[in-house]
Design an enzyme around this catalytic site. Structure first.
Site, short mmCIF file in Angstrom:
data_model
loop_
_atom_site.label_atom_id
_atom_site.label_comp_id
_atom_site.label_asym_id
_atom_site.label_seq_id
_atom_site.Cartn_x
_atom_site.Cartn_y
_atom_site.Cartn_z
N ASP A 31 0.73 -1.34 0.06
CA ASP A 31 -0.06 0.15 -0.16
C ASP A 31 0.88 1.10 -0.21
OD1 ASP A 31 -3.70 0.13 1.29
OD2 ASP A 31 -2.17 2.15 0.36
N ASN A 84 -5.29 -5.17 -6.11
CA ASN A 84 -7.35 -4.60 -5.93
C ASN A 84 -6.83 -2.93 -5.70
OD1 ASN A 84 -9.21 -4.52 -4.10
ND2 ASN A 84 -7.68 -3.83 -3.53
N TYR A 151 -11.81 6.45 -14.80
CA TYR A 151 -12.18 5.06 -14.13
C TYR A 151 -12.69 3.89 -14.84
CZ TYR A 151 -13.83 2.54 -9.68
OH TYR A 151 -13.77 1.45 -8.91
N LYS A 155 -11.13 -0.16 -14.82
CA LYS A 155 -12.00 -0.45 -14.96
C LYS A 155 -12.21 -1.70 -16.08
CE LYS A 155 -11.53 0.18 -10.82
NZ LYS A 155 -10.27 -0.86 -10.26
N ILE A 184 -19.34 -1.01 -1.66
CA ILE A 184 -18.94 -1.62 -0.75
C ILE A 184 -18.46 -0.17 -0.32
CG2 ILE A 184 -17.34 -3.36 0.23
CD1 ILE A 184 -19.47 -4.40 -2.31
N THR A 186 -16.06 1.14 1.80
CA THR A 186 -14.68 1.38 2.64
C THR A 186 -14.32 2.35 2.05
OG1 THR A 186 -14.23 1.69 -0.56
CG2 THR A 186 -14.50 -0.49 0.39
P1 NAD Z 1 -10.03 1.96 -0.26
O1 NAD Z 1 -9.52 3.35 -0.63
O2 NAD Z 1 -11.15 1.72 1.14
O3 NAD Z 1 -9.10 0.72 -0.89
C1 NAD Z 1 -8.05 0.92 -1.62
C2 NAD Z 1 -6.59 1.14 -0.90
O4 NAD Z 1 -5.64 1.16 -1.67
C3 NAD Z 1 -6.45 2.03 -0.10
O5 NAD Z 1 -5.51 1.48 1.52
C4 NAD Z 1 -5.43 3.05 -0.66
O6 NAD Z 1 -3.80 3.42 -0.13
C5 NAD Z 1 -4.21 2.18 -1.94
N1 NAD Z 1 -4.20 3.08 -2.63
C6 NAD Z 1 -4.48 3.38 -3.75
N2 NAD Z 1 -3.56 4.32 -4.64
C7 NAD Z 1 -2.65 3.47 -4.53
C8 NAD Z 1 -1.37 3.22 -5.10
N3 NAD Z 1 -0.82 4.22 -6.22
N4 NAD Z 1 -0.75 1.89 -4.54
C9 NAD Z 1 -0.49 1.95 -3.56
N5 NAD Z 1 -1.46 1.71 -2.66
C10 NAD Z 1 -2.71 2.34 -3.10
O7 NAD Z 1 -10.98 1.27 -1.61
P2 NAD Z 1 -11.16 -0.13 -2.23
O8 NAD Z 1 -12.86 0.34 -1.98
O9 NAD Z 1 -11.28 -1.07 -0.94
O10 NAD Z 1 -10.95 -0.41 -3.91
C11 NAD Z 1 -10.18 -1.62 -3.97
C12 NAD Z 1 -10.80 -1.54 -5.09
O11 NAD Z 1 -11.62 -2.43 -5.50
C13 NAD Z 1 -10.31 -0.53 -6.28
O12 NAD Z 1 -9.73 -1.17 -6.36
C14 NAD Z 1 -11.41 -0.11 -6.35
O13 NAD Z 1 -11.57 0.75 -7.95
C15 NAD Z 1 -11.88 -1.45 -6.68
N6 NAD Z 1 -13.82 -1.17 -6.73
C16 NAD Z 1 -14.97 -0.23 -5.36
C17 NAD Z 1 -15.71 -0.52 -5.29
C18 NAD Z 1 -16.23 0.37 -3.41
O14 NAD Z 1 -17.91 0.23 -3.77
N7 NAD Z 1 -15.83 0.66 -2.80
C19 NAD Z 1 -16.78 -0.52 -5.76
C20 NAD Z 1 -16.10 -1.35 -7.58
C21 NAD Z 1 -14.46 -1.92 -7.32
#
Ligand code: NAD
Length: 253
Positions: A31, A84, A151, A155, A184, A186
Site C-alpha cells: 500500500d 486490487n 475510472y 476498470k 462497497i 470502504t
Molecule cells: P479503499 O480506498 O478503501 O482502499 C484502497 C487502498 O488502495 C487504500 O489503502 C489506498 O491507500 C491504496 N492505494 C491507492 N492508490 C495506491 C497506489 N498508487 N499504490 C498503492 N496503494 C494504493 O478503496 P476500496 O473500495 O477498498 O478499493 C479497492 C478496489 O476496489 C479499487 O480497485 C476500486 O476501484 C475497487 N472497487 C471499489 C468499489 C467500492 O464501492 N468501494 C466498487 C467497485 C470497485
C-alpha cells in the site's frame, strides 16, 4: 500459501488480506499508506498469521518489482496475487479533465494491475497460482458514473487484461479472474476528487427505493473477501478468464 495483496491497507484489500491469512496464507501487504498496512499486519499477527508490509506505489513499476521480490524473499514462494489497489481519481467531464488527471487514474488502476501481474509471473510459474483483479461494475455493466470516464476505462481494461492473461498464463497453471463489485463500504471516497463541472453532464436517473435489490444497502468488504478467498483457493480450480459480479444485482437495474 503466499499472497501479494495491493491496496491492502483499507477496504476490500484489507478484508481480503485478513481473510486469506485466516485461511493460512502468508501475506505481503502492499500500500501507499504504510501506516494503515501496518495496522492490518498487526491484526493478522494477532490472529496468529504472518504478514509483511511494503510501502509501494503500484503505479511505479520498479517499486512493484521490488515489493514482489521482498515477498518472495520472505516467504520463499508466491501463489496468489490480488491486484486490487485503485482510486476513483478525478471525476470530471472529458472536456475539462486534464491529461494529468486522466493519466493518474489509468496509471494507478490499469498500469498498476499490469505491473503486479507482470512481475508475479516468474514466481507464479513455478507451481501455478491464482491472480484476482478488482475491476468494478462501472465500465463493464454500468456507465452512469458521470465524470468517471477514466475510472470506467481503467476498470473495463482490467477485465480485458484478465482474459488475455488467463489464456496466456494457462500453460503455467496460473488462473486469472476479475471481480466486479458494486457499491462497497470502504474508504474509496478519500481517493475521489469530485469537480463541480460534473453537474453539467449528469443525466437524472430515478431508481426504485433501495437500489441494491438484494440487501438494500452497499456491500461489506468482508463479503468481497469471501469471493477473493474462493478464487484464490483450489475450490475454484477450473475457473479462469472470467469476471464475477458481486453487487447484490445493483448493476442489473
Ligand atoms: P479503499 O480506498 O478503501 O482502499 C484502497 C487502498 O488502495 C487504500 O489503502 C489506498 O491507500 C491504496 N492505494 C491507492 N492508490 C495506491 C497506489 N498508487 N499504490 C498503492 N496503494 C494504493 O478503496 P476500496 O473500495 O477498498 O478499493 C479497492 C478496489 O476496489 C479499487 O480497485 C476500486 O476501484 C475497487 N472497487 C471499489 C468499489 C467500492 O464501492 N468501494 C466498487 C467497485 C470497485
Amino acid at each position: 500459501m503466499a499472497a501479494f495483496v495491493t491496496g491492502a491497507g483499507s477496504g476490500i484489500g484489507r478484508a481480503a488480506a485478513i481473510r486469506m491469512a485466516q485461511e493460512g496464507a502468508r501475506v505481503c501487504l502492499v500500500d501507499l499508506k504504510e501506516r494503515n498496512a501496518d495496522a492490518v499486519r498487526e491484526t493478522i499477527e494477532s490472529l496468529g498469521g504472518e504478514a509483511i508490509v511494503t510501502d509501494t506505489d503500484v503505479s511505479d513499476p520498479g517499486r512493484v518489482e521490488e515489493a514482489m521480490q521482498a515477498a518472495v524473499d520472505e516467504f520463499g514462494r508466491l501463489d496468489v496475487v490480488f491486484a486490487n489497489a485503485g482510486i476513483n481519481g478525478t471525476m470530471a467531464p472529458i472536456e475539462t479533465m486534464t491529461p494529468e488527471q486522466w493519466a493518474h487514474t489509468l496509471t494507478t488502476n490499469l498500469y498498476g494491475t499490469f505491473y503486479a501481474v507482470k512481475y508475479a509471473i516468474p514466481h507464479l510459474k513455478e507451481d501455478g497460482g491464482s491472480i484476482i483483479i478488482t475491476s468494478s461494475i462501472n465500465g463493464n455493466r454500468k456507465f452512469k458514473n458521470f465524470g468517471g470516464a477514466a475510472y470506467s476505462v481503467s476498470k473495463a481494461g482490467q477485465v480485458a487484461f484478465a482474459k488475455m492473461a488467463a489464456l496466456e498464463l494457462a500453460q503455467y497453471r496460473i488462473r486469472v479472474n476479475a471481480i466486479c463489485p458494486g457499491a462497497i463500504q470502504t474508504n474509496i471516497g478519500e481517493n475521489t476528487q469530485q469537480t463541480d463541472e460534473v453537474q453539467s453532464i449528469e443525466i437524472p436517473i430515478k431508481y426504485p427505493k433501495g437500489s441494491q435489490p438484494l440487501a438494500h444497502r452497499a456491500g461489506r468488504p468482508e463479503q468481497v473477501a469471501e469471493l477473493v478467498a474462493f478464487l484464490a483457493s483450489a475450490e475454484s480450480s477450473h475457473i479462469t478468464g472470467t469476471e464475477v459480479y458481486i453487487d447484490g444485482a445493483e448493476s442489473l437495474l
